[in-house]
Structures are given as structure tokens and as C-alpha cells.
Design a protein around this motif. Structure first.
Motif, PDB file in Angstrom:
ATOM      1  N   VAL A  79       0.843  -1.192   0.000  1.00 18.21           N
ATOM      2  CA  VAL A  79       0.000   0.000   0.000  1.00 18.21           C
ATOM      3  C   VAL A  79       0.881   1.245   0.000  1.00 18.21           C
ATOM      4  O   VAL A  79       1.635   1.468   0.953  1.00 18.21           O
ATOM      5  CB  VAL A  79      -0.948   0.032   1.225  1.00 18.21           C
ATOM      6  CG1 VAL A  79      -1.860   1.251   1.155  1.00 18.21           C
ATOM      7  CG2 VAL A  79      -1.761  -1.253   1.307  1.00 18.21           C
ATOM      8  N   PRO A  80       0.810   2.064  -1.061  1.00 19.49           N
ATOM      9  CA  PRO A  80       1.568   3.320  -1.090  1.00 19.49           C
ATOM     10  C   PRO A  80       0.746   4.476  -0.520  1.00 19.49           C
ATOM     11  O   PRO A  80      -0.476   4.539  -0.697  1.00 19.49           O
ATOM     12  CB  PRO A  80       1.833   3.523  -2.582  1.00 19.49           C
ATOM     13  CG  PRO A  80       0.669   2.867  -3.256  1.00 19.49           C
ATOM     14  CD  PRO A  80       0.187   1.763  -2.355  1.00 19.49           C
ATOM     15  N   PHE A  81       1.424   5.399   0.172  1.00 16.19           N
ATOM     16  CA  PHE A  81       0.798   6.597   0.711  1.00 16.19           C
ATOM     17  C   PHE A  81       1.572   7.820   0.221  1.00 16.19           C
ATOM     18  O   PHE A  81       2.807   7.829   0.251  1.00 16.19           O
ATOM     19  CB  PHE A  81       0.808   6.589   2.242  1.00 16.19           C
ATOM     20  CG  PHE A  81       0.037   5.460   2.863  1.00 16.19           C
ATOM     21  CD1 PHE A  81      -1.319   5.578   3.108  1.00 16.19           C
ATOM     22  CD2 PHE A  81       0.679   4.271   3.195  1.00 16.19           C
ATOM     23  CE1 PHE A  81      -2.027   4.532   3.693  1.00 16.19           C
ATOM     24  CE2 PHE A  81      -0.021   3.225   3.774  1.00 16.19           C
ATOM     25  CZ  PHE A  81      -1.372   3.354   4.021  1.00 16.19           C
ATOM     26  N   SER A  82       0.852   8.832  -0.214  1.00 13.16           N
ATOM     27  CA  SER A  82       1.491  10.098  -0.565  1.00 13.16           C
ATOM     28  C   SER A  82       1.677  10.902   0.720  1.00 13.16           C
ATOM     29  O   SER A  82       0.701  11.239   1.395  1.00 13.16           O
ATOM     30  CB  SER A  82       0.624  10.872  -1.560  1.00 13.16           C
ATOM     31  OG  SER A  82       1.192  12.139  -1.838  1.00 13.16           O
ATOM     32  N   ILE A  83       2.931  11.218   1.072  1.00 21.05           N
ATOM     33  CA  ILE A  83       3.187  11.931   2.324  1.00 21.05           C
ATOM     34  C   ILE A  83       3.639  13.367   2.090  1.00 21.05           C
ATOM     35  O   ILE A  83       3.733  14.143   3.038  1.00 21.05           O
ATOM     36  CB  ILE A  83       4.234  11.190   3.185  1.00 21.05           C
ATOM     37  CG1 ILE A  83       5.543  10.992   2.422  1.00 21.05           C
ATOM     38  CG2 ILE A  83       3.678   9.847   3.647  1.00 21.05           C
ATOM     39  CD1 ILE A  83       6.656  10.400   3.263  1.00 21.05           C
ATOM     40  N   SER A  84       3.923  13.704   0.832  1.00 19.54           N
ATOM     41  CA  SER A  84       4.250  15.086   0.485  1.00 19.54           C
ATOM     42  C   SER A  84       4.139  15.227  -1.018  1.00 19.54           C
ATOM     43  O   SER A  84       3.794  14.272  -1.730  1.00 19.54           O
ATOM     44  CB  SER A  84       5.663  15.456   0.962  1.00 19.54           C
ATOM     45  OG  SER A  84       6.646  14.857   0.145  1.00 19.54           O
ATOM     46  N   GLU A  85       4.456  16.400  -1.506  1.00 19.67           N
ATOM     47  CA  GLU A  85       4.369  16.636  -2.945  1.00 19.67           C
ATOM     48  C   GLU A  85       5.334  15.749  -3.725  1.00 19.67           C
ATOM     49  O   GLU A  85       5.057  15.347  -4.859  1.00 19.67           O
ATOM     50  CB  GLU A  85       4.671  18.107  -3.239  1.00 19.67           C
ATOM     51  CG  GLU A  85       4.552  18.491  -4.710  1.00 19.67           C
ATOM     52  CD  GLU A  85       4.860  19.956  -4.955  1.00 19.67           C
ATOM     53  OE1 GLU A  85       4.970  20.338  -6.137  1.00 19.67           O
ATOM     54  OE2 GLU A  85       4.997  20.707  -3.967  1.00 19.67           O
ATOM     55  N   ASN A  86       6.460  15.405  -3.114  1.00 14.83           N
ATOM     56  CA  ASN A  86       7.514  14.696  -3.844  1.00 14.83           C
ATOM     57  C   ASN A  86       7.826  13.297  -3.325  1.00 14.83           C
ATOM     58  O   ASN A  86       8.647  12.596  -3.917  1.00 14.83           O
ATOM     59  CB  ASN A  86       8.809  15.523  -3.816  1.00 14.83           C
ATOM     60  CG  ASN A  86       8.643  16.880  -4.468  1.00 14.83           C
ATOM     61  OD1 ASN A  86       8.076  16.981  -5.553  1.00 14.83           O
ATOM     62  ND2 ASN A  86       9.116  17.930  -3.809  1.00 14.83           N
ATOM     63  N   TRP A  87       7.182  12.882  -2.220  1.00  9.80           N
ATOM     64  CA  TRP A  87       7.567  11.620  -1.587  1.00  9.80           C
ATOM     65  C   TRP A  87       6.359  10.725  -1.330  1.00  9.80           C
ATOM     66  O   TRP A  87       5.268  11.192  -0.987  1.00  9.80           O
ATOM     67  CB  TRP A  87       8.278  11.888  -0.254  1.00  9.80           C
ATOM     68  CG  TRP A  87       9.646  12.461  -0.415  1.00  9.80           C
ATOM     69  CD1 TRP A  87       9.965  13.782  -0.601  1.00  9.80           C
ATOM     70  CD2 TRP A  87      10.877  11.739  -0.430  1.00  9.80           C
ATOM     71  NE1 TRP A  87      11.313  13.928  -0.722  1.00  9.80           N
ATOM     72  CE2 TRP A  87      11.915  12.699  -0.612  1.00  9.80           C
ATOM     73  CE3 TRP A  87      11.214  10.393  -0.293  1.00  9.80           C
ATOM     74  CZ2 TRP A  87      13.249  12.332  -0.678  1.00  9.80           C
ATOM     75  CZ3 TRP A  87      12.542  10.026  -0.349  1.00  9.80           C
ATOM     76  CH2 TRP A  87      13.549  10.987  -0.538  1.00  9.80           C
ATOM     77  N   ASN A  88       6.603   9.428  -1.488  1.00  6.23           N
ATOM     78  CA  ASN A  88       5.657   8.383  -1.098  1.00  6.23           C
ATOM     79  C   ASN A  88       6.230   7.559   0.042  1.00  6.23           C
ATOM     80  O   ASN A  88       7.456   7.435   0.185  1.00  6.23           O
ATOM     81  CB  ASN A  88       5.369   7.429  -2.264  1.00  6.23           C
ATOM     82  CG  ASN A  88       4.447   8.010  -3.306  1.00  6.23           C
ATOM     83  OD1 ASN A  88       3.602   8.851  -2.998  1.00  6.23           O
ATOM     84  ND2 ASN A  88       4.601   7.567  -4.554  1.00  6.23           N
ATOM     85  N   LEU A  89       5.340   6.992   0.842  1.00  4.28           N
ATOM     86  CA  LEU A  89       5.694   5.943   1.791  1.00  4.28           C
ATOM     87  C   LEU A  89       5.007   4.674   1.314  1.00  4.28           C
ATOM     88  O   LEU A  89       3.775   4.618   1.241  1.00  4.28           O
ATOM     89  CB  LEU A  89       5.241   6.293   3.209  1.00  4.28           C
ATOM     90  CG  LEU A  89       5.360   5.162   4.240  1.00  4.28           C
ATOM     91  CD1 LEU A  89       6.812   4.730   4.426  1.00  4.28           C
ATOM     92  CD2 LEU A  89       4.752   5.578   5.583  1.00  4.28           C
ATOM     93  N   VAL A  90       5.798   3.670   0.947  1.00  6.59           N
ATOM     94  CA  VAL A  90       5.250   2.415   0.429  1.00  6.59           C
ATOM     95  C   VAL A  90       5.414   1.342   1.498  1.00  6.59           C
ATOM     96  O   VAL A  90       6.534   1.012   1.896  1.00  6.59           O
ATOM     97  CB  VAL A  90       5.960   1.987  -0.866  1.00  6.59           C
ATOM     98  CG1 VAL A  90       5.326   0.709  -1.415  1.00  6.59           C
ATOM     99  CG2 VAL A  90       5.898   3.096  -1.911  1.00  6.59           C
TER     100      VAL A  90
END
Length: 267
Positions: A79-90
Motif C-alpha cells: 500500500v503506497p501513501f502520498s506523504i508530500s508533494e515529492n515523496w511516497n511511503l510504500v
């Protein structure tokens, strides 16, 4: 097929209707193939921005001195999460369900859950200028094993990283982690190479190397997996199968195979 074709030809009474039908059919086919190709390529990236639910079965035979056998069913949502404009947490979580017999000599049969391995990769949303995709983060070993012979049974943690590049239909990369616990220290390395084909098909050379520093043991597995993306109704699925070639380690198997179903939920 001939009866169906005749039925449609009789139904489409004008040349304009026939042409419209053919254009629509070809357009839908091309869209489905393109969509499958894109999903198959995303699947080669362990940290792609794609929600998926892999269900992986690993079957191994002729293990150790007692010629034991083992089945590991890995349920591993990504499950990927968008945590900012430029970064994901997968997030990648592996829940193993294990059934084994005489794996540790004449140790009898065990069935239950092994320890969960949970990883979080912080990854840039866009590749580098050189086309490199990468991610780094923590990995956790969660003591959920229901039997002493099914897992470590201790909480552990360590670093994990993944790096890859995709050029055309080719993907090459690797994943590595190391976990420390009170009585456990192990390194896992997973280099991979994949070639995608039209129609959502792919061939992947996958190697899993494990070094248990506590027991001074090393073991590896090489797999050549064929897979394909298809749909059932509106559900996209990737199915694959691979032989498993073992080497090293006192408890390596003589032979084995892997099957996998991945349920895909593109955004």
C-alpha cells in the motif's frame, strides 16, 4: 465461433454498422492490452505507486536429512501513501502461513503462522535524472509465530533499501534488508531482472539470498517466473509460476515451485 460470427454479421445490416463495430472492438482490445502492459511493468517495481495484494505460494520438497517438505503461503499487501508533494511511503507487509513436515530432521508436522515482516520505504515520486528508482526505510520482524519451529519468535528491526531502473521493456534492480533481534541477525538480498512482453506478459529472473549470521548459515533460491496480467470482470490480476532451485544451507530443498496471484488496484 462460426455461429457467433454469423449471428453478428446478420445483426449488423449496413456497412456503416459493421465498420463502427470493428473500430470499437479494435479500440477496446488495444486499450486492454496497453493497460495490461502498463500494470505488468509497474509490478516489476516493488515500490510502484500501485495498491496490490499478492498471495504467494511456495512449495519445497526434499528438505534436510529427513527429506522434509514445506508450504509457505505469503499474504503480502503493498500500500503506497502520498506523504508530500515529492515523496511516497510504500508499506509492504508479509504474513506467512506455514505447513511443514520433518524440516528439522524427524521433527514431525507443524502448521500455523510465522513471524510478520513489515517494511516501509520512503521513496521519491519521480525517478532521478538517470532513471533510477529508489527507496529506503525500516524493516520490522513482528513475533507472531504460533510454534517455535515456525519462526524466530522475537521482535527485530533493521534497515531496508531497494533500487532499480527500467529501460524500455527491461527492469533490473535489487532489494536488501538486515534484521537484528536478541538472538537473531540475518541479511536478505533479492536481486531481480525482468523482461516484459506485449499483452501483459513477463519473464522474471528472481534470486533470494539469505545469510543467518547467528547460525553461520547461508542459503539461496533462484527462480525463473513467467507471469501475465488479465482481468476477471473489472478485477485486474497477475498470475505467475516459477520453479525454485535451491543451493547452500543444511536445510535446502531438493526442488520446489512458486505460484502467485496478485490482485491489482490501480488508482
Amino acid at each position: 465461433m462460426k455461429t457467433i460470427r454469423t449471428y453478428y454479421l446478420k445483426s449488423l445490416r449496413t456497412t456503416r454498422q459493421i465498420i463502427s463495430f470493428l473500430v470499437l472492438f479494435v479500440s477496446c482490445s488495444l486499450f486492454a492490452q496497453t493497460d495490461a502492459d502498463a500494470l505488468a511493468k509497474q509490478l516489476q517495481n516493488p515500490i510502484a505507486n500501485l495498491i496490490s495484494l499478492p498471495i504467494q505460494g511456495n512449495f519445497d520438497f526434499g528438505i534436510g536429512s529427513a527429506e522434509g517438505s514445506r508450504m509457505i503461503l505469503n499474504i503480502q499487501p503493498v500500500v503506497p501513501f502520498s506523504i508530500s508533494e515529492n515523496w511516497n511511503l510504500v508499506t509492504r507487509t508479509i504474513l506467512p502461513v506455514v505447513s511443514q513436515n520433518d524440516v528439522y530432521g524427524k521433527s514431525g508436522s507443524q502448521f500455523g503462522i510465522s513471524d510478520i515482516v513489515a517494511t516501509g520505504f520512503f521513496s521519491p515520486k519521480e525517478p532521478t535524472d538517470g532513471g533510477i528508482v529508489w527507496g529506503i526505510g525500516p524493516v520490522f520482524l513482528i513475533p507472531t509465530s504460533t510454534n517455535d519451529l515456525l519462526g524466530v519468535g522475537e521482535f527485530g528491526a533493521g534497515p531496508s533499501a531497494v533500487i532499480l531502473t527500467q529501460k524500455g521493456s527491461f527492469t533490473i534492480g535489487g532489494l536488501v534488508n538486515h534484521i537484528w533481534a536478541d538472538n537473531y541477525s540475518a541479511t536478505f538480498l533479492n536481486p531481480f531482472f525482468a523482461k516484459n512482453f506485449s499483452g501483459g506478459k513477463a519473464i522474471t529472473l528472481n534470486t533470494e539470498l539469505a545469510r543467518n549470521w547467528t547460525r553461520d548459515e547461508f542459503a539461496g533460491i533462484i527462480m525463473l517466473q513467467g507471469s501475465k496480467v488479465f482481468t476477471i470482470g473489472k478485477q485486474a490480476i497477475n498470475a505467475g509460476i516459477a520453479p525454485r532451485f535451491h543451493f547452500g544451507g543444511a536445510r535446502s530443498a531438493d526442488w520446489g515451485f512458486r505460484t502467485v496471484l496478485i490482485f491489482l488496484f490501480p488508482k
